[in-house]
Design an enzyme around this catalytic site. Structure first.
Site, PDB file in Angstrom:
ATOM      1  N   LYS A  11       0.868  -1.102   0.192  1.00 47.12           N
ATOM      2  CA  LYS A  11      -0.085  -0.136   0.013  1.00 47.12           C
ATOM      3  C   LYS A  11       0.873   1.304  -0.073  1.00 47.12           C
ATOM      4  CE  LYS A  11      -3.973  -2.303   2.107  1.00 47.12           C
ATOM      5  NZ  LYS A  11      -5.091  -2.168   3.171  1.00 47.12           N
ATOM      6  N   TYR A  51     -11.980  -1.929  -3.929  1.00 46.02           N
ATOM      7  CA  TYR A  51     -12.800  -2.232  -2.538  1.00 46.02           C
ATOM      8  C   TYR A  51     -14.129  -2.073  -2.483  1.00 46.02           C
ATOM      9  CZ  TYR A  51      -8.124  -2.294  -0.195  1.00 46.02           C
ATOM     10  OH  TYR A  51      -6.984  -2.681   0.059  1.00 46.02           O
ATOM     11  N   PHE A  59     -15.436   3.310   6.787  1.00 47.46           N
ATOM     12  CA  PHE A  59     -13.974   3.590   6.419  1.00 47.46           C
ATOM     13  C   PHE A  59     -13.856   3.716   4.946  1.00 47.46           C
ATOM     14  CE2 PHE A  59     -14.315  -0.900   7.179  1.00 47.46           C
ATOM     15  CZ  PHE A  59     -13.853  -1.332   6.094  1.00 47.46           C
ATOM     16  N   ARG A  87      -2.380 -14.748   4.072  1.00 42.98           N
ATOM     17  CA  ARG A  87      -3.141 -14.118   5.008  1.00 42.98           C
ATOM     18  C   ARG A  87      -2.409 -14.149   6.457  1.00 42.98           C
ATOM     19  NH1 ARG A  87      -7.405 -10.529   3.729  1.00 42.98           N
ATOM     20  NH2 ARG A  87      -8.413 -10.952   5.542  1.00 42.98           N
ATOM     21  N   THR A  93      -5.775  -7.611  10.061  1.00 45.96           N
ATOM     22  CA  THR A  93      -5.952  -6.377   9.511  1.00 45.96           C
ATOM     23  C   THR A  93      -5.368  -5.033  10.410  1.00 45.96           C
ATOM     24  OG1 THR A  93      -8.132  -7.322   8.664  1.00 45.96           O
ATOM     25  CG2 THR A  93      -8.072  -4.878   8.613  1.00 45.96           C
ATOM     26  N   ARG A 104       2.341  -6.815   8.557  1.00 44.87           N
ATOM     27  CA  ARG A 104       1.470  -5.723   9.049  1.00 44.87           C
ATOM     28  C   ARG A 104       1.955  -5.397  10.456  1.00 44.87           C
ATOM     29  NH1 ARG A 104      -4.520  -7.535   6.812  1.00 44.87           N
ATOM     30  NH2 ARG A 104      -4.504  -6.404   5.065  1.00 44.87           N
ATOM     31  N   ASN A 114      -2.287  -0.477   6.711  1.00 49.75           N
ATOM     32  CA  ASN A 114      -1.669  -1.730   7.449  1.00 49.75           C
ATOM     33  C   ASN A 114      -0.624  -2.426   6.481  1.00 49.75           C
ATOM     34  OD1 ASN A 114      -3.601  -2.503   5.339  1.00 49.75           O
ATOM     35  ND2 ASN A 114      -4.840  -3.658   6.920  1.00 49.75           N
ATOM     36  N   HIS A 117      -2.186  -5.637   1.075  1.00 51.33           N
ATOM     37  CA  HIS A 117      -3.249  -6.274   0.878  1.00 51.33           C
ATOM     38  C   HIS A 117      -2.912  -7.780   0.434  1.00 51.33           C
ATOM     39  CE1 HIS A 117      -7.153  -7.272  -0.793  1.00 51.33           C
ATOM     40  NE2 HIS A 117      -6.406  -8.045  -1.948  1.00 51.33           N
ATOM     41  N   GLU A 128      -8.983 -10.622  -8.763  1.00 54.85           N
ATOM     42  CA  GLU A 128      -7.943  -9.348  -8.368  1.00 54.85           C
ATOM     43  C   GLU A 128      -7.008  -9.553  -9.306  1.00 54.85           C
ATOM     44  OE1 GLU A 128      -7.111  -9.704  -4.134  1.00 54.85           O
ATOM     45  OE2 GLU A 128      -9.036  -9.128  -3.767  1.00 54.85           O
TER      46      GLU A 128
HETATM   47  P1  ADP Z   1      -8.306  -7.021   5.078  1.00 48.34           P
HETATM   48  O1  ADP Z   1      -7.574  -6.157   4.088  1.00 48.34           O
HETATM   49  O2  ADP Z   1      -7.640  -7.825   6.128  1.00 48.34           O
HETATM   50  O3  ADP Z   1      -8.996  -8.307   4.086  1.00 48.34           O
HETATM   51  P2  ADP Z   1     -10.955  -5.754   5.085  1.00 48.34           P
HETATM   52  O4  ADP Z   1     -11.076  -6.626   3.839  1.00 48.34           O
HETATM   53  O5  ADP Z   1     -11.906  -6.066   6.107  1.00 48.34           O
HETATM   54  O6  ADP Z   1      -9.456  -6.475   5.884  1.00 48.34           O
HETATM   55  O7  ADP Z   1     -10.922  -4.596   4.749  1.00 48.34           O
HETATM   56  C1  ADP Z   1      -9.980  -4.046   3.675  1.00 48.34           C
HETATM   57  C2  ADP Z   1      -9.015  -2.804   3.926  1.00 48.34           C
HETATM   58  O8  ADP Z   1      -9.935  -1.787   4.542  1.00 48.34           O
HETATM   59  C3  ADP Z   1      -8.096  -3.160   5.367  1.00 48.34           C
HETATM   60  O9  ADP Z   1      -7.140  -3.825   4.831  1.00 48.34           O
HETATM   61  C4  ADP Z   1      -7.833  -1.826   5.863  1.00 48.34           C
HETATM   62  O10 ADP Z   1      -6.734  -0.955   5.005  1.00 48.34           O
HETATM   63  C5  ADP Z   1      -9.237  -0.990   5.698  1.00 48.34           C
HETATM   64  N1  ADP Z   1      -9.925  -1.172   6.901  1.00 48.34           N
HETATM   65  C6  ADP Z   1     -10.589  -2.102   7.073  1.00 48.34           C
HETATM   66  N2  ADP Z   1     -11.362  -2.002   8.575  1.00 48.34           N
HETATM   67  C7  ADP Z   1     -10.890  -0.670   8.640  1.00 48.34           C
HETATM   68  C8  ADP Z   1     -11.348   0.223   9.833  1.00 48.34           C
HETATM   69  N3  ADP Z   1     -12.098  -0.231  10.881  1.00 48.34           N
HETATM   70  N4  ADP Z   1     -10.744   1.286   9.805  1.00 48.34           N
HETATM   71  C9  ADP Z   1     -10.268   1.895   8.823  1.00 48.34           C
HETATM   72  N5  ADP Z   1      -9.559   1.155   7.720  1.00 48.34           N
HETATM   73  C10 ADP Z   1     -10.307  -0.258   7.824  1.00 48.34           C
HETATM   74 MG    MG Z   2     -10.341  -8.323   2.766  1.00 49.68          MG
END
Ligand code: ADP
Ligand code: MG
Length: 139
Positions: A11, A51, A59, A87, A93, A104, A114, A117, A128
């Site tokens: 990222k 996304y 968010f 993962r 996350t 992360r 974080n 992805h 993707e």
């Molecule tokens: P992951 O990337 O672990 O699969 P998610 O798919 O739930 O997580 O969310 C996608 C991305 O959105 C996360 O990697 C993070 O950058 C952002 N994100 C998720 N939850 C939050 C939150 N509560 N506040 C801010 N950003 C968030």
């Molecule tokens: Mg995800």
């Protein structure tokens, strides 16, 4: 696409903080083969589409803003059980909850930023991969 492939994005915040080299080194040292890799800057439209599943979450807009704030490095990674293993390898996350030594944990600065992805299913990894890479690049 098989269960051997996952997609990662380093990222913008991690690229900006000069952590790409260390992250790529960790990925290779963990046994992932890089099948394709490139640096791109996402438009608002592309990041929103990527996304899209989160479009109703509070968010979402800030996430899109962050993902378009600078270049990202996108890569297709190959390894047995790639999606699940990757993962685990990157950690939760929320970097504050990510296991010590995960990407992360080491490089994430917030829930939003974080560091990386990782695809969450084989189906999404395939989606993707074709989102970012042409057929020729995915060979
Ligand atoms: P992951 O990337 O672990 O699969 P998610 O798919 O739930 O997580 O969310 C996608 C991305 O959105 C996360 O990697 C993070 O950058 C952002 N994100 C998720 N939850 C939050 C939150 N509560 N506040 C801010 N950003 C968030
Ligand atoms: Mg995800």
């Amino acid at each position: 696409m098989t269960d051997k492939t996952t997609l990662t994005i380093i990222k913008p915040q991690a690229v900006r903080n000069l952590h790409s080299g260390k992250i790529i080194d960790m990925i290779l040292s963990a046994g992932y083969i890089i099948k394709a890799i490139k640096m791109v800057t996402l438009s608002h439209d592309l990041a929103s589409k990527f996304y899209e599943i989160h479009k109703d979450r509070p968010f979402y807009e800030n996430l899109v803003k962050s993902m378009t704030s600078g270049p990202v490095i996108v890569a297709l990674l190959e390894k047995d059980n790639a999606v699940q293993d990757y993962r685990e390898f990157i950690g939760s996350t929320n970097p504050a909850e990510a296991v010590t030594g995960t990407i992360r944990n080491l490089f994430g600065t917030s829930m939003q930023d974080n560091a990386v992805h990782g695809s969450d299913s084989d189906e999404n990894a395939a989606r993707e991969a074709s989102f970012f890479f042409s057929e020729m690049e995915r060979f």
